[in-house]
Motif scaffolding. Sequence first.
Motif, PDB file in Angstrom:
ATOM      1  N   ILE A   1       0.859  -1.191   0.000  1.00 53.12           N
ATOM      2  CA  ILE A   1       0.000   0.000   0.000  1.00 53.12           C
ATOM      3  C   ILE A   1       0.891   1.234   0.000  1.00 53.12           C
ATOM      4  CG2 ILE A   1      -1.701   1.334   1.306  1.00 53.12           C
ATOM      5  CD1 ILE A   1      -2.733  -1.361   2.415  1.00 53.12           C
ATOM      6  N   GLN A   2       0.615   2.172  -0.906  1.00 53.20           N
ATOM      7  CA  GLN A   2       1.380   3.418  -0.927  1.00 53.20           C
ATOM      8  C   GLN A   2       0.835   4.338   0.156  1.00 53.20           C
ATOM      9  OE1 GLN A   2       2.188   5.260  -4.690  1.00 53.20           O
ATOM     10  NE2 GLN A   2       3.013   7.082  -3.725  1.00 53.20           N
TER      11      GLN A   2
ATOM     12  N   GLU B   1      -4.339   4.876  -7.374  1.00 55.15           N
ATOM     13  CA  GLU B   1      -5.405   4.151  -6.677  1.00 55.15           C
ATOM     14  C   GLU B   1      -4.929   3.568  -5.361  1.00 55.15           C
ATOM     15  OE1 GLU B   1      -3.699   1.296  -9.745  1.00 55.15           O
ATOM     16  OE2 GLU B   1      -4.164   3.416  -9.636  1.00 55.15           O
ATOM     17  N   SER B   2      -3.671   3.175  -5.279  1.00 54.02           N
ATOM     18  CA  SER B   2      -3.144   2.646  -4.029  1.00 54.02           C
ATOM     19  C   SER B   2      -3.117   3.738  -2.965  1.00 54.02           C
ATOM     20  CB  SER B   2      -1.747   2.055  -4.220  1.00 54.02           C
ATOM     21  OG  SER B   2      -1.247   1.558  -2.992  1.00 54.02           O
TER      22      SER B   2
ATOM     23  N   GLN C   1      -5.938   3.643  -0.340  1.00 55.65           N
ATOM     24  CA  GLN C   1      -5.167   2.872   0.634  1.00 55.65           C
ATOM     25  C   GLN C   1      -5.392   1.373   0.457  1.00 55.65           C
ATOM     26  OE1 GLN C   1      -2.736   4.353   3.258  1.00 55.65           O
ATOM     27  NE2 GLN C   1      -2.833   5.255   1.219  1.00 55.65           N
TER      28      GLN C   1
ATOM     29  N   PRO D   1      -3.746  -2.255  -1.723  1.00 50.74           N
ATOM     30  CA  PRO D   1      -2.489  -2.755  -2.282  1.00 50.74           C
ATOM     31  C   PRO D   1      -2.331  -2.380  -3.755  1.00 50.74           C
ATOM     32  CG  PRO D   1      -3.546  -4.446  -0.963  1.00 50.74           C
ATOM     33  CD  PRO D   1      -4.544  -3.325  -1.103  1.00 50.74           C
ATOM     34  N   SER D   2      -1.121  -2.009  -4.110  1.00 46.21           N
ATOM     35  CA  SER D   2      -0.811  -1.651  -5.491  1.00 46.21           C
ATOM     36  C   SER D   2      -0.773  -2.895  -6.374  1.00 46.21           C
ATOM     37  CB  SER D   2       0.551  -0.954  -5.546  1.00 46.21           C
ATOM     38  OG  SER D   2       0.910  -0.686  -6.882  1.00 46.21           O
ATOM     39  N   LYS D   3      -1.126  -2.709  -7.625  1.00 46.31           N
ATOM     40  CA  LYS D   3      -0.984  -3.754  -8.629  1.00 46.31           C
ATOM     41  C   LYS D   3       0.289  -3.530  -9.444  1.00 46.31           C
ATOM     42  CE  LYS D   3      -5.977  -3.978  -9.106  1.00 46.31           C
ATOM     43  NZ  LYS D   3      -7.102  -3.540  -9.921  1.00 46.31           N
TER      44      LYS D   3
END
Length: 187
Positions: free
Chosen positions: A42-43, A79-80, A84, A86-88
Amino acid sequence: MERYHYFRQFHDISLADYHLLIENLQHRSFKKGDSIIVPGQIQRDLYFVKSGVQMASFEGDKTYVIDFSYFPFLCAIAESFSFQVPSKYFLTCLTDSELEYISYEQLQGLLDQSQQIERLFRRMIEAMLAGMVDLHINLRAMTIEERYRVFCQRSPQLLHLVPHKYIASYLGIDPTNFSKLFNQVKF
């Protein structure tokens, strides 16, 4: 003050609100090749590029480039950070990079505190969305030479900072065709 003038392209933010924002920024350095975000992470921080070039991408049968970031732009997997989750995607430094950042929680506090900062970020997100739509249309409606020319007009410095295979991926051009364009089309 360069960043202040950049922000004013989106919204006429006051100097007081600008200082409120930048006073909350912290500094982080990355080396070429460092990952800022990897898939599944998550960023938690939004980055403001001071120097260097970063790339958002995902891996399949090859590397697919989604975007590049460099001064004065934001650096994020949108979107991450926004949701909040997880990033893809990967967010990787293509060069040594100096970034300033603010945490998600700090930014939410500033958005609640200042209507001007909230409006600035809304306008920046709207511009990012419009840019993504333009890229989507360009990838389908323009020839490879037209895509290359538009890229060169918008971001000529990247031709000397980013491996050409990544620019070719971003533009949806075969690396061999990109090499031909690079050698034949001059600016």
